[in-house]
Design an enzyme around this catalytic site. Structure first.
Site, PDB file in Angstrom:
ATOM      1  N   HIS A 308     -11.130 -27.938  43.895  1.00  0.00           N
ATOM      2  CA  HIS A 308     -10.337 -29.364  43.573  1.00  0.00           C
ATOM      3  C   HIS A 308      -9.420 -29.308  44.910  1.00  0.00           C
ATOM      4  CE1 HIS A 308      -8.338 -32.737  41.688  1.00  0.00           C
ATOM      5  NE2 HIS A 308      -9.560 -32.766  41.104  1.00  0.00           N
ATOM      6  N   ASP A 366     -16.116 -31.140  36.186  1.00  0.00           N
ATOM      7  CA  ASP A 366     -17.744 -31.583  36.278  1.00  0.00           C
ATOM      8  C   ASP A 366     -18.712 -30.468  36.095  1.00  0.00           C
ATOM      9  OD1 ASP A 366     -17.471 -34.281  36.217  1.00  0.00           O
ATOM     10  OD2 ASP A 366     -16.723 -34.245  38.451  1.00  0.00           O
TER      11      ASP A 366
HETATM   12  N1  ACO Z   1     -18.370 -24.229  47.390  1.00  0.00           N
HETATM   13  C1  ACO Z   1     -18.251 -23.573  48.604  1.00  0.00           C
HETATM   14  N2  ACO Z   1     -17.012 -23.465  49.163  1.00  0.00           N
HETATM   15  C2  ACO Z   1     -16.036 -24.463  48.933  1.00  0.00           C
HETATM   16  C3  ACO Z   1     -16.274 -25.183  48.079  1.00  0.00           C
HETATM   17  C4  ACO Z   1     -17.365 -25.053  47.217  1.00  0.00           C
HETATM   18  N3  ACO Z   1     -17.753 -25.960  46.097  1.00  0.00           N
HETATM   19  N4  ACO Z   1     -15.041 -26.021  47.808  1.00  0.00           N
HETATM   20  C5  ACO Z   1     -14.506 -25.696  48.931  1.00  0.00           C
HETATM   21  N5  ACO Z   1     -14.786 -24.757  49.414  1.00  0.00           N
HETATM   22  C6  ACO Z   1     -14.165 -23.981  50.658  1.00  0.00           C
HETATM   23  C7  ACO Z   1     -14.490 -25.003  52.043  1.00  0.00           C
HETATM   24  O1  ACO Z   1     -15.731 -24.599  52.719  1.00  0.00           O
HETATM   25  C8  ACO Z   1     -13.292 -24.399  52.756  1.00  0.00           C
HETATM   26  O2  ACO Z   1     -13.398 -22.882  53.160  1.00  0.00           O
HETATM   27  P1  ACO Z   1     -12.639 -22.606  54.665  1.00  0.00           P
HETATM   28  O3  ACO Z   1     -11.183 -22.611  54.328  1.00  0.00           O
HETATM   29  O4  ACO Z   1     -13.324 -21.322  54.888  1.00  0.00           O
HETATM   30  O5  ACO Z   1     -13.161 -23.792  55.728  1.00  0.00           O
HETATM   31  C9  ACO Z   1     -12.175 -24.259  51.637  1.00  0.00           C
HETATM   32  O6  ACO Z   1     -13.029 -23.843  50.400  1.00  0.00           O
HETATM   33  C10 ACO Z   1     -11.294 -25.390  51.324  1.00  0.00           C
HETATM   34  O7  ACO Z   1     -12.122 -26.586  51.205  1.00  0.00           O
HETATM   35  P2  ACO Z   1     -12.008 -28.047  51.545  1.00  0.00           P
HETATM   36  O8  ACO Z   1     -13.270 -28.826  51.623  1.00  0.00           O
HETATM   37  O9  ACO Z   1     -11.048 -28.192  52.631  1.00  0.00           O
HETATM   38  O10 ACO Z   1     -11.418 -28.513  50.279  1.00  0.00           O
HETATM   39  P3  ACO Z   1     -10.754 -30.159  49.599  1.00  0.00           P
HETATM   40  O11 ACO Z   1      -9.697 -30.154  49.008  1.00  0.00           O
HETATM   41  O12 ACO Z   1     -11.086 -31.113  50.988  1.00  0.00           O
HETATM   42  O13 ACO Z   1     -12.200 -30.389  48.929  1.00  0.00           O
HETATM   43  C11 ACO Z   1     -13.688 -30.700  47.055  1.00  0.00           C
HETATM   44  C12 ACO Z   1     -12.332 -30.433  47.486  1.00  0.00           C
HETATM   45  C13 ACO Z   1     -14.495 -32.075  47.672  1.00  0.00           C
HETATM   46  C14 ACO Z   1     -13.682 -31.016  45.421  1.00  0.00           C
HETATM   47  C15 ACO Z   1     -14.423 -29.344  47.286  1.00  0.00           C
HETATM   48  O14 ACO Z   1     -13.970 -28.305  46.550  1.00  0.00           O
HETATM   49  C16 ACO Z   1     -16.044 -29.672  46.771  1.00  0.00           C
HETATM   50  O15 ACO Z   1     -16.678 -30.286  47.788  1.00  0.00           O
HETATM   51  N6  ACO Z   1     -16.323 -29.201  45.896  1.00  0.00           N
HETATM   52  C17 ACO Z   1     -17.855 -29.479  45.102  1.00  0.00           C
HETATM   53  C18 ACO Z   1     -17.886 -30.813  44.684  1.00  0.00           C
HETATM   54  C19 ACO Z   1     -17.302 -31.114  43.720  1.00  0.00           C
HETATM   55  O16 ACO Z   1     -17.233 -30.215  42.391  1.00  0.00           O
HETATM   56  N7  ACO Z   1     -16.366 -32.347  43.373  1.00  0.00           N
HETATM   57  C20 ACO Z   1     -15.814 -32.600  42.130  1.00  0.00           C
HETATM   58  C21 ACO Z   1     -14.488 -32.674  42.351  1.00  0.00           C
HETATM   59  S1  ACO Z   1     -13.460 -33.027  40.915  1.00  0.00           S
HETATM   60  C22 ACO Z   1     -13.702 -34.697  40.547  1.00  0.00           C
HETATM   61  O17 ACO Z   1     -13.941 -35.557  41.286  1.00  0.00           O
HETATM   62  C23 ACO Z   1     -13.867 -34.968  39.187  1.00  0.00           C
END
Ligand code: ACO
Length: 431
Positions: A308, A366
């Site tokens: 998140h 979620d």
């Molecule tokens: N699976 C694997 N790796 C992940 C995940 C994941 N679900 N989420 C983040 N990471 C990793 C990224 O690859 C990144 O790694 P790095 O530092 O080595 O490059 C690091 O964790 C940080 O991730 P970001 O994408 O920069 O985090 P951001 O805050 O931009 O994204 C998000 C948040 C979009 C929710 C992301 O965690 C994601 O895509 N999760 C899966 C989708 C999801 O569950 N969305 C629901 C969100 S809650 C809602 O809307 C109700």
């Protein structure tokens, strides 16, 4: 020099500006950088708004480090335990918990507006049988302003309130009609003697040919889910609604924009994506292989329902919904559901894995909401529609708050231009 300022110096020119620091009630203070361009001819650069507060708000507070979520100051745990979804709607819209009389009146207003203009049925018929319900929802909500011209003056607070009531009242009718249309069953009209959640279940699942049996535990699980999703401050869809609203567009079309934004798998579409992922994983024995894929930077597959932007410790909504999910599956005698077993094993393995621990990736709301919706027999492609029904109150509350600002300005971010410098047109035969 005042203590409550930040001095920003452009070391190229030696010019400085003192920016005021503004404190909120909770959360980090903000640097008021509005004069930066005027004084130093500089913009701030913050793609994806990682560190930008785009507005002042009194509605919802999140502390991502401590896992706190408050609606109008009330902890989400207390609201999920004691409140109804409609009471939470009142709280979000008007700022206080309602008295008995206020609640009765509010409920009465919602009931008055649950029906849809019959002309909208023709709009539904224009969609193909395999249209995604979110595509239909964006379209139908966007079309609403064409059917209710009596409350189009967004400068009139009574019209604004009427639009908010209409949206909250009509979303369940719109959503369940989408489902009925896609499966070819007759539409079920709202029954106003029922509470909001029962009415939703009734319109979703009843048929003219048989009596519908309500399940109180299922209804309560859905009610908790709606409460948990009701608002979440300036997330992507809410920011979309505010930005659209800042141009003084009608709230129905602003909310249609919010729905479109919510659809993406990185946002509300995650609840659907979680279940698709669990189906792909299939059996628990396949989890290690998938965990490797989630961690592989060359593989775009992410562990859906984990991570998140704001919660870096745990998502308080996930804690509540996890418990609700366990309770519901037990009550419905579905604890042995393979999907649920795979989900629990996946959660356990990911939470022990260094990759997820180091990046502070925890289950978000979620991860579990999809399992609850599956247990309630809501079809997979309707999951994000359910999220939209719940979030509509958040979108309109934020929109109403913004519209009450005395000096509302159109939202207009700037950019760092990296394209070509000025160049002259070349006729086609010379290229
Ligand atoms: N699976 C694997 N790796 C992940 C995940 C994941 N679900 N989420 C983040 N990471 C990793 C990224 O690859 C990144 O790694 P790095 O530092 O080595 O490059 C690091 O964790 C940080 O991730 P970001 O994408 O920069 O985090 P951001 O805050 O931009 O994204 C998000 C948040 C979009 C929710 C992301 O965690 C994601 O895509 N999760 C899966 C989708 C999801 O569950 N969305 C629901 C969100 S809650 C809602 O809307 C109700």
């Amino acid at each position: 020099m005042s203590k409550n300022t930040v001095t920003i110096t452009d070391n190229r020119t030696g010019k400085s500006i003192e920016c005021p620091i503004k404190d909120g009630v909770h959360g980090p203070s903000v640097i008021d950088s509005r004069n930066l361009y005027k004084e130093l001819e500089l913009f701030t650069f913050d793609p994806a708004f990682v560190t930008t507060a785009s507005c002042e708000s009194k509605i919802t507070f999140i502390d991502g480090e401590k896992g706190i979520l408050l609606y109008r100051g009330y902890p989400i745990e207390q609201l999920a335990k004691n409140s109804s979804y409609l009471e939470v709607c009142y709280l979000l819209l008007y700022g206080e918990l309602p008295t008995e009389d206020q609640m009765k009146n509010f409920r009465g207003s919602i009931c008055q507006h649950t029906l849809l203009h019959e002309g909208l049925s023709n709009f539904y018929k224009g969609f193909q049988h395999d249209a995604h319900p979110m595509a239909m929802l964006v379209g139908v909500v966007g079309a609403l302003s064409g059917y209710y011209p009596d409350a189009m003056d967004i400068k009139n607070p009574e019209h604004r309130n009427m639009s908010a009531i209409r949206l909250i009242a009509k979303l369940p009718t719109i959503a369940t009609r989408i489902h009925k249309y896609l499966i070819g069953q007759p539409y079920v009209y709202p029954r106003n003697s029922l509470d909001y959640v029962s009415n939703f279940m009734y319109m979703m699942f009843s048929r003219p040919t048989m009596d519908y049996e309500f399940n109180e535990k299922a209804n309560r699980a859905l009610e908790i889910m709606l409460i948990l999703h009701a608002d979440h401050e300036q997330n992507a869809s809410t920011s979309t609604v505010r930005l659209a609203g800042s141009s003084q567009a009608h709230p129905f079309s602003c909310v249609a924009g919010g729905i479109a934004t919510l659809w993406g798998p990185a946002h509300g579409g995650a609840n659907e994506a979680v279940i698709r992922m669990l189906h792909n994983i299939g059996h628990s024995r396949n989890i290690p292989k998938y965990i490797d894929r989630f961690k592989d930077k060359n593989d775009p597959t992410r562990l859906m329902g984990f991570g998140h932007r704001v919660y870096k410790n745990y998502d308080p909504r996930a804690t509540i919904i996890r418990e609700s999910c366990h309770g519901l599956l037990k009550d419905l005698d579905m604890s042995q559901m393979p999907l649920f077993e795979t989900a629990m094993e996946l959660e356990r393995i990911a939470l022990e894995d260094d990759y997820f621990i180091e990046r502070k990736l925890y289950p978000n709301v979620d991860f579990y909401s999809g399992i609850i919706l599956s247990a309630l027999n809501i079809p997979l492609n309707m999951f994000t529609v359910m999220f939209s029904v719940a979030r509509t109150v958040g979108w309109v509350s934020q929109w109403m708050e913004m519209m009450n600002e005395p000096d509302l300005k159109i939202g207009r971010p700037r950019q760092l231009y990296l394209g070509n410098s000025r160049r002259d047109y070349i006729p086609m035969d010379k290229r």
